[in-house]
Design a protein around this motif. Structure first.
Motif, PDB file in Angstrom:
ATOM      1  N   GLY A  15       0.900  -1.188   0.071  1.00 34.47           N
ATOM      2  CA  GLY A  15       0.066  -0.013  -0.034  1.00 34.47           C
ATOM      3  C   GLY A  15       0.777   1.349   0.161  1.00 34.47           C
ATOM      4  N   GLY A  16       2.322   1.197   0.380  1.00 30.34           N
ATOM      5  CA  GLY A  16       2.893   2.363   0.172  1.00 30.34           C
ATOM      6  C   GLY A  16       2.459   3.360   1.373  1.00 30.34           C
ATOM      7  N   ALA A  17       2.647   4.717   0.831  1.00 25.17           N
ATOM      8  CA  ALA A  17       2.305   5.987   1.829  1.00 25.17           C
ATOM      9  C   ALA A  17       0.756   6.059   1.703  1.00 25.17           C
ATOM     10  CB  ALA A  17       2.839   7.049   1.151  1.00 25.17           C
ATOM     11  N   LEU A  18       0.113   5.403   0.556  1.00 25.73           N
ATOM     12  CA  LEU A  18      -1.356   5.655   0.750  1.00 25.73           C
ATOM     13  C   LEU A  18      -2.083   4.693   1.784  1.00 25.73           C
ATOM     14  CD1 LEU A  18      -2.420   5.413  -3.039  1.00 25.73           C
ATOM     15  CD2 LEU A  18      -2.547   7.676  -1.721  1.00 25.73           C
ATOM     16  N   LEU A  19      -1.481   3.685   2.305  1.00 23.15           N
ATOM     17  CA  LEU A  19      -1.782   2.910   3.307  1.00 23.15           C
ATOM     18  C   LEU A  19      -2.165   3.900   4.841  1.00 23.15           C
ATOM     19  CD1 LEU A  19      -2.888   0.191   4.654  1.00 23.15           C
ATOM     20  CD2 LEU A  19      -0.633  -0.381   4.947  1.00 23.15           C
ATOM     21  N   ALA A  20      -0.894   4.509   4.909  1.00 23.97           N
ATOM     22  CA  ALA A  20      -0.919   5.301   6.026  1.00 23.97           C
ATOM     23  C   ALA A  20      -1.967   6.453   6.248  1.00 23.97           C
ATOM     24  CB  ALA A  20       0.283   5.842   6.501  1.00 23.97           C
ATOM     25  N   PHE A  92     -20.449  -4.753  12.796  1.00 24.11           N
ATOM     26  CA  PHE A  92     -20.525  -3.824  11.797  1.00 24.11           C
ATOM     27  C   PHE A  92     -18.997  -3.633  11.002  1.00 24.11           C
ATOM     28  CE2 PHE A  92     -23.710  -2.381  14.960  1.00 24.11           C
ATOM     29  CZ  PHE A  92     -24.596  -2.283  14.223  1.00 24.11           C
ATOM     30  N   ALA A  93     -19.065  -3.447   9.940  1.00 23.72           N
ATOM     31  CA  ALA A  93     -17.622  -3.498   8.917  1.00 23.72           C
ATOM     32  C   ALA A  93     -18.106  -2.621   7.844  1.00 23.72           C
ATOM     33  CB  ALA A  93     -17.290  -4.869   8.946  1.00 23.72           C
ATOM     34  N   LEU A  94     -16.755  -2.022   7.520  1.00 24.17           N
ATOM     35  CA  LEU A  94     -16.788  -1.110   6.281  1.00 24.17           C
ATOM     36  C   LEU A  94     -15.332  -1.658   5.585  1.00 24.17           C
ATOM     37  CD1 LEU A  94     -17.057   1.429   4.459  1.00 24.17           C
ATOM     38  CD2 LEU A  94     -15.829   2.529   6.098  1.00 24.17           C
ATOM     39  N   LEU A  95     -15.373  -1.965   4.386  1.00 19.99           N
ATOM     40  CA  LEU A  95     -14.316  -2.162   3.489  1.00 19.99           C
ATOM     41  C   LEU A  95     -13.743  -0.873   3.210  1.00 19.99           C
ATOM     42  CD1 LEU A  95     -14.947  -5.529   1.725  1.00 19.99           C
ATOM     43  CD2 LEU A  95     -13.081  -5.048   3.280  1.00 19.99           C
ATOM     44  N   LEU A  96     -12.631  -0.482   3.518  1.00 17.36           N
ATOM     45  CA  LEU A  96     -11.916   0.695   3.116  1.00 17.36           C
ATOM     46  C   LEU A  96     -10.653   0.359   2.312  1.00 17.36           C
ATOM     47  CD1 LEU A  96     -12.429   3.883   3.349  1.00 17.36           C
ATOM     48  CD2 LEU A  96     -10.879   3.760   5.151  1.00 17.36           C
ATOM     49  N   MET A  97     -10.649   0.848   0.709  1.00 11.75           N
ATOM     50  CA  MET A  97      -9.702   0.219   0.121  1.00 11.75           C
ATOM     51  C   MET A  97      -8.379   1.292   0.107  1.00 11.75           C
ATOM     52  SD  MET A  97     -10.642  -2.487  -0.807  1.00 11.75           S
ATOM     53  CE  MET A  97     -12.357  -3.274  -1.051  1.00 11.75           C
ATOM     54  N   VAL A  98      -7.066   0.878   0.128  1.00 13.05           N
ATOM     55  CA  VAL A  98      -6.001   1.710   0.328  1.00 13.05           C
ATOM     56  C   VAL A  98      -6.163   2.833  -0.828  1.00 13.05           C
ATOM     57  CG1 VAL A  98      -3.694   1.571  -0.399  1.00 13.05           C
ATOM     58  CG2 VAL A  98      -4.476   0.158   1.122  1.00 13.05           C
ATOM     59  N   GLY A  99      -6.084   3.992  -0.407  1.00 13.96           N
ATOM     60  CA  GLY A  99      -6.342   5.288  -1.390  1.00 13.96           C
ATOM     61  C   GLY A  99      -7.567   5.786  -1.023  1.00 13.96           C
ATOM     62  N   ASP A 100      -8.837   5.131  -0.367  1.00 15.10           N
ATOM     63  CA  ASP A 100      -9.870   5.861  -0.181  1.00 15.10           C
ATOM     64  C   ASP A 100      -9.512   6.426   1.318  1.00 15.10           C
ATOM     65  OD1 ASP A 100     -10.872   4.806  -2.427  1.00 15.10           O
ATOM     66  OD2 ASP A 100     -11.751   3.254  -1.678  1.00 15.10           O
ATOM     67  N   THR A 101     -10.313   7.244   1.685  1.00 15.29           N
ATOM     68  CA  THR A 101     -10.545   7.826   2.967  1.00 15.29           C
ATOM     69  C   THR A 101     -11.912   8.202   3.507  1.00 15.29           C
ATOM     70  OG1 THR A 101     -10.451  10.140   2.018  1.00 15.29           O
ATOM     71  CG2 THR A 101      -8.244   9.035   2.579  1.00 15.29           C
ATOM     72  N   ILE A 102     -11.959   8.258   4.783  1.00 11.00           N
ATOM     73  CA  ILE A 102     -13.195   8.511   5.496  1.00 11.00           C
ATOM     74  C   ILE A 102     -13.377  10.154   5.427  1.00 11.00           C
ATOM     75  CG2 ILE A 102     -14.566   8.240   7.705  1.00 11.00           C
ATOM     76  CD1 ILE A 102     -13.265   5.622   7.706  1.00 11.00           C
ATOM     77  N   ARG A 103     -14.728  10.521   5.318  1.00 14.17           N
ATOM     78  CA  ARG A 103     -15.082  11.861   5.288  1.00 14.17           C
ATOM     79  C   ARG A 103     -16.099  12.187   6.264  1.00 14.17           C
ATOM     80  NH1 ARG A 103     -10.733  14.590   3.323  1.00 14.17           N
ATOM     81  NH2 ARG A 103      -9.850  13.971   1.392  1.00 14.17           N
ATOM     82  N   GLY A 104     -16.176  12.768   7.235  1.00 17.09           N
ATOM     83  CA  GLY A 104     -17.368  13.164   8.222  1.00 17.09           C
ATOM     84  C   GLY A 104     -17.598  11.985   8.983  1.00 17.09           C
ATOM     85  N   THR A 105     -18.844  12.231   9.810  1.00 21.04           N
ATOM     86  CA  THR A 105     -19.268  11.171  10.568  1.00 21.04           C
ATOM     87  C   THR A 105     -20.526  10.263  10.240  1.00 21.04           C
ATOM     88  OG1 THR A 105     -20.461  12.725  12.011  1.00 21.04           O
ATOM     89  CG2 THR A 105     -18.143  12.355  12.727  1.00 21.04           C
ATOM     90  N   GLY A 106     -20.856  10.332   8.923  1.00 14.36           N
ATOM     91  CA  GLY A 106     -21.781   9.564   8.614  1.00 14.36           C
ATOM     92  C   GLY A 106     -21.926   8.221   8.848  1.00 14.36           C
ATOM     93  N   LEU A 107     -20.688   7.420   9.078  1.00 17.07           N
ATOM     94  CA  LEU A 107     -20.570   6.205   9.608  1.00 17.07           C
ATOM     95  C   LEU A 107     -21.342   5.782  10.722  1.00 17.07           C
ATOM     96  CD1 LEU A 107     -16.865   4.819   8.339  1.00 17.07           C
ATOM     97  CD2 LEU A 107     -19.173   4.417   7.483  1.00 17.07           C
TER      98      LEU A 107
END
Length: 153
Positions: A15-20, A92-107
């Motif tokens: 994932g490189g830097a995108l993983l972090a 409860f689970a969410l798949l978040l792919m490397v390079g994707d990000t979470i925004r806001g508290t909608g989860l």
């Protein structure tokens, strides 16, 4: 108890830097640290990106790393991440792919509505952005189980 926490599952391979960045996005979005944990499912990476992850994110939420003994392939690694989360006791689970990000508290809103409605599966609204974070497409909130007052927000 993990039954009300959201497992943010990050399947990765080199994932490189995108993983972090992906892992850090939950904390940056302002999610309460007692509402989620991050589970990274590494598919035998060779780039050291998983080794660089901390045990806790910036808000203090745990980061668990599961190392596959061999590369299972992309989809099998997604399935492995789900099995790991289930074994850890998450509902409860969410798949978040490397390079994707979470925004806001909608989860959190989605999880709370699912708990109230007794829903076991739903899809959250999402936003697709370009590299400059300009919105390209937005999926609207989906009412949970057709019940009023619960949107994927």
């Amino acid at each position: 108890m993990r039954t009300s926490k959201i497992a943010i599952l990050v399947p990765t391979y080199n994932g490189g830097a995108l993983l972090a960045e992906t892992v850090a996005s939950a904390a940056a979005a302002g999610l309460p640290p007692d509402s989620y944990e991050i589970v990274v499912c590494d598919n035998s990476s060779t780039d050291g990106s998983v080794d660089a992850l901390p045990a806790l994110d910036a808000r203090g939420a745990p980061i668990t790393i599961h190392l596959n003994e061999e590369n299972l392939g992309r989809v099998a690694n997604w399935n492995q991440a789900m099995r790991v989360a289930e074994g850890m006791g998450f509902c409860f689970a969410l798949l978040l792919m490397v390079g994707d990000t979470i925004r806001g508290t909608g989860l959190i809103t989605l999880r709370d509505c699912m708990m109230r409605a007794g829903t076991c599966l739903d899809i959250a609204c999402y936003q697709v952005t370009d590299a400059e974070l300009r919105t390209r497409r937005v999926a609207p909130p989906h009412p949970l189980g057709g019940r009023p007052g619960c949107g994927g927000g």
